[in-house]
Write a protein that holds these residues in place. Structure first.
Motif, mmCIF file in Angstrom:
data_model
loop_
_atom_site.group_PDB
_atom_site.id
_atom_site.type_symbol
_atom_site.label_atom_id
_atom_site.label_comp_id
_atom_site.label_asym_id
_atom_site.label_seq_id
_atom_site.Cartn_x
_atom_site.Cartn_y
_atom_site.Cartn_z
ATOM 1 N N THR A 181 -8.457 -26.016 -17.541
ATOM 2 C CA THR A 181 -7.907 -24.667 -17.372
ATOM 3 C C THR A 181 -8.138 -24.079 -15.990
ATOM 4 N N GLY A 182 -9.162 -24.574 -15.276
ATOM 5 C CA GLY A 182 -9.656 -23.886 -14.102
ATOM 6 C C GLY A 182 -10.812 -22.980 -14.501
ATOM 7 N N ILE A 183 -11.339 -22.252 -13.530
ATOM 8 C CA ILE A 183 -12.465 -21.338 -13.756
ATOM 9 C C ILE A 183 -11.913 -19.914 -13.857
ATOM 10 N N PRO A 184 -12.246 -19.171 -14.908
ATOM 11 C CA PRO A 184 -11.675 -17.825 -15.083
ATOM 12 C C PRO A 184 -12.018 -16.870 -13.945
ATOM 13 N N ILE A 185 -11.003 -16.215 -13.409
ATOM 14 C CA ILE A 185 -11.176 -15.163 -12.404
ATOM 15 C C ILE A 185 -10.389 -13.946 -12.862
ATOM 16 N N MET A 186 -10.625 -12.819 -12.242
ATOM 17 C CA MET A 186 -10.027 -11.565 -12.680
ATOM 18 C C MET A 186 -8.487 -11.616 -12.645
ATOM 19 N N PRO A 187 -7.835 -10.920 -13.574
ATOM 20 C CA PRO A 187 -6.361 -10.917 -13.602
ATOM 21 C C PRO A 187 -5.724 -10.459 -12.296
ATOM 22 N N ALA A 188 -6.432 -9.637 -11.512
ATOM 23 C CA ALA A 188 -5.868 -9.128 -10.259
ATOM 24 C C ALA A 188 -5.486 -10.246 -9.299
ATOM 25 N N PHE A 189 -6.145 -11.405 -9.405
ATOM 26 C CA PHE A 189 -5.855 -12.514 -8.492
ATOM 27 C C PHE A 189 -4.558 -13.239 -8.851
ATOM 28 N N ALA A 190 -4.031 -12.967 -10.040
ATOM 29 C CA ALA A 190 -2.783 -13.616 -10.450
ATOM 30 C C ALA A 190 -1.568 -12.973 -9.788
ATOM 31 N N VAL A 191 -1.712 -11.738 -9.348
ATOM 32 C CA VAL A 191 -0.621 -11.034 -8.652
ATOM 33 C C VAL A 191 -1.201 -10.502 -7.344
ATOM 34 N N PRO A 192 -1.260 -11.326 -6.293
ATOM 35 C CA PRO A 192 -1.887 -10.903 -5.040
ATOM 36 C C PRO A 192 -1.277 -9.619 -4.495
ATOM 37 N N PRO A 193 -2.109 -8.670 -4.080
ATOM 38 C CA PRO A 193 -1.578 -7.416 -3.532
ATOM 39 C C PRO A 193 -0.899 -7.635 -2.188
ATOM 40 N N ASP A 194 -0.117 -6.660 -1.771
ATOM 41 C CA ASP A 194 0.641 -6.743 -0.534
ATOM 42 C C ASP A 194 -0.287 -6.724 0.689
ATOM 43 N N ARG A 195 -0.107 -7.710 1.567
ATOM 44 C CA ARG A 195 -0.971 -7.828 2.741
ATOM 45 C C ARG A 195 -0.849 -6.601 3.643
ATOM 46 N N ILE A 196 0.351 -6.134 3.853
ATOM 47 C CA ILE A 196 0.558 -5.004 4.766
ATOM 48 C C ILE A 196 -0.175 -3.765 4.254
ATOM 49 N N VAL A 197 -0.007 -3.488 2.965
ATOM 50 C CA VAL A 197 -0.655 -2.313 2.372
ATOM 51 C C VAL A 197 -2.178 -2.428 2.459
ATOM 52 N N CYS A 198 -2.715 -3.602 2.114
ATOM 53 C CA CYS A 198 -4.172 -3.792 2.116
ATOM 54 C C CYS A 198 -4.744 -3.701 3.531
ATOM 55 N N ALA A 199 -4.048 -4.267 4.507
ATOM 56 C CA ALA A 199 -4.510 -4.193 5.893
ATOM 57 C C ALA A 199 -4.498 -2.754 6.392
ATOM 58 N N GLN A 200 -3.468 -2.013 6.036
ATOM 59 C CA GLN A 200 -3.397 -0.616 6.458
ATOM 60 C C GLN A 200 -4.533 0.207 5.854
ATOM 61 N N GLU A 201 -4.949 -0.125 4.642
ATOM 62 C CA GLU A 201 -6.083 0.563 4.021
ATOM 63 C C GLU A 201 -7.363 0.377 4.839
ATOM 64 N N LEU A 202 -7.491 -0.783 5.478
ATOM 65 C CA LEU A 202 -8.673 -1.075 6.298
ATOM 66 C C LEU A 202 -8.522 -0.568 7.732
ATOM 67 N N GLY A 203 -7.300 -0.272 8.115
ATOM 68 C CA GLY A 203 -7.042 0.049 9.514
ATOM 69 C C GLY A 203 -6.841 -1.183 10.351
ATOM 70 N N ALA A 204 -6.580 -2.330 9.694
ATOM 71 C CA ALA A 204 -6.392 -3.601 10.399
ATOM 72 C C ALA A 204 -4.910 -3.850 10.649
ATOM 73 N N ASP A 205 -4.634 -4.819 11.512
ATOM 74 C CA ASP A 205 -3.262 -5.191 11.865
ATOM 75 C C ASP A 205 -2.809 -6.308 10.929
ATOM 76 N N PRO A 206 -1.830 -6.076 10.048
ATOM 77 C CA PRO A 206 -1.411 -7.107 9.093
ATOM 78 C C PRO A 206 -0.759 -8.321 9.747
ATOM 79 N N ALA A 207 -0.309 -8.176 10.995
ATOM 80 C CA ALA A 207 0.364 -9.282 11.671
ATOM 81 C C ALA A 207 -0.603 -10.196 12.419
ATOM 82 N N LYS A 208 -1.848 -9.776 12.519
ATOM 83 C CA LYS A 208 -2.815 -10.531 13.324
ATOM 84 C C LYS A 208 -3.585 -11.520 12.441
#
Length: 374
Positions: A181-208
């Motif tokens: 089956t693999g090793i169980p991980i949280m359901p959130a990892f099955a639908v990866p969040p948007d890189r641009i949105v997550c980078a902006q939350e950190l103040g990071a550059d999503p293109a870098k």
């Protein structure tokens, strides 16, 4: 389908066993009224002295004397189950877990899933003595199999990959009781969040190009020293560092970030690791079974460092063999590996594709399906 009461049993000796059980608890919600999952830490039902010996001693041993832990790992793997020392160990464990057995009797589960070998061993004896009627399933939480996970009377086993399943068969477990089956991980990892949105939350550059440094710095130095070493490299990249609950490390990283504006993003404890991973192109981490499974689910290649002798070394071997990780034995090696990957983006992309192919983001659901169907 009638609702099943599922009891998840883990042990807080390292975080991985707890996280696997919590992942299963969260996945159970996707089955609606078919499953009611409750997670218990075995260490909440033992005397304080036993808890300190079992958990605190383990953590100190792997941090201060990893070679000794490696010896004990292999010694216990090869020990005969009926040897005097093994019988004594099991007797001590039984004497200290009476409260857990009472709690299981009170809970009256329809099924039990163990994400650590200690409860599996205790329950195997109860089954043998006809003191437990419900089926017990075992989730192995690494890319290797230690003998202490293997017990008679278990309803089924869940393996991280085909090799672990093969090892289970070699230990006498019937093939029909093994589920890859693999090793169980949280359901959130099955639908990866948007890189641009997550980078902006950190103040990071999503293109870098972005590297994520996780976990302790054992073998490489303090986290701020590792970060400073990486930031001294040539190349257009940024660095996210997870300091967890280490306040001193976070303060040192925040001070360093002032000198590297827009390149270093220190973070304290978070339960949203998937959002940090969504920003990253590479993760630098210790090779625990849960963390590496999360990386694979996100399609993230790794540089693994300071593996604990025994289970983490075996995890690292698997990742290296699959071409999804490199290994850094010290700070110099880490610096070389990072520079190498910066100079060869095609290699990094290739590792990412291999990681994505190996990922099993829905492992938790695959574990619960046969448990609920039984």
């Amino acid at each position: 389908m009638a609702q099943k009461k599922i009891l998840l049993l883990s042990v807080s000796a390292g975080a991985g066993h707890l996280r696997a059980a919590e992942a299963l608890r969260c996945h159970a919600a996707a089955f609606g009224g078919a499953a009611q999952a409750t997670h218990l830490d075995v260490m909440d039902f033992v005397p304080k002295t036993f808890r300190k010996l079992y958990t605190d001693f383990y953590i100190k041993l792997v941090n201060k004397a990893p070679a000794l832990w490696g010896y004990l790992y292999q010694f216990t793997h090869e020990a005969k189950p009926n040897s005097y020392i093994e019988r004594l160990r099991r007797a001590v464990e039984r004497l200290n877990t009476a409260a857990l057995r009472r709690e299981i009797e009170r809970f009256k589960p329809d099924a039990i899933i163990c994400t650590h070998f200690l409860p599996a061993e205790l329950l195997a004896r109860m089954i043998r003595k006809e003191r437990l009627a419900c089926p017990v399933w075992v989730q192995v939480t690494d890319f290797d199999l230690h003998r202490m996970w293997v017990h008679e009377g278990m309803a089924g086993y869940f393996a991280a990959n085909e090799e672990v399943a093969w090892r289970m068969q070699a230990c006498g477990i019937a093939p029909e009781r093994i589920h890859v089956t693999g090793i169980p991980i949280m359901p959130a990892f099955a639908v990866p969040p948007d890189r641009i949105v997550c980078a902006q939350e950190l103040g990071a550059d999503p293109a870098k190009t972005t590297f994520l440094l996780m976990g302790g710095g054992a073998g490489l130095g303090s986290m701020d020293a590792v970060a400073a070493r990486l930031l001294a490299l040539e190349g257009d990249f940024q660095l996210i560092v997870l300091a967890g609950k280490n306040a001193a490390a976070l303060a040192a990283l925040q001070s360093l970030a002032v000198r590297h504006p827009g390149r270093l993003f220190p973070q304290g404890f978070t339960d949203k690791v998937e959002r940090m991973m969504a920003c990253a192109d590479l993760v630098i981490t210790k090779p625990g079974g849960l963390t590496t499974s999360e990386c694979l689910a996100m399609g993230l290649p790794m540089i693994v460092n300071a593996p604990i002798p025994g289970q983490e070394e075996r995890n690292a071997d698997f990742l290296l063999e699959q071409g999804v990780a490199m290994k850094a034995v010290d700070g110099v090696a880490l610096e070389y590996r990072v520079r190498h990957l910066l100079e060869q983006p095609a290699l990094l992309a290739q590792m990412r594709e291999r990681a994505r192919a190996l990922g099993r983001p829905l492992a938790g659901r695959l574990v619960l399906e046969p448990v609920l169907a039984a």
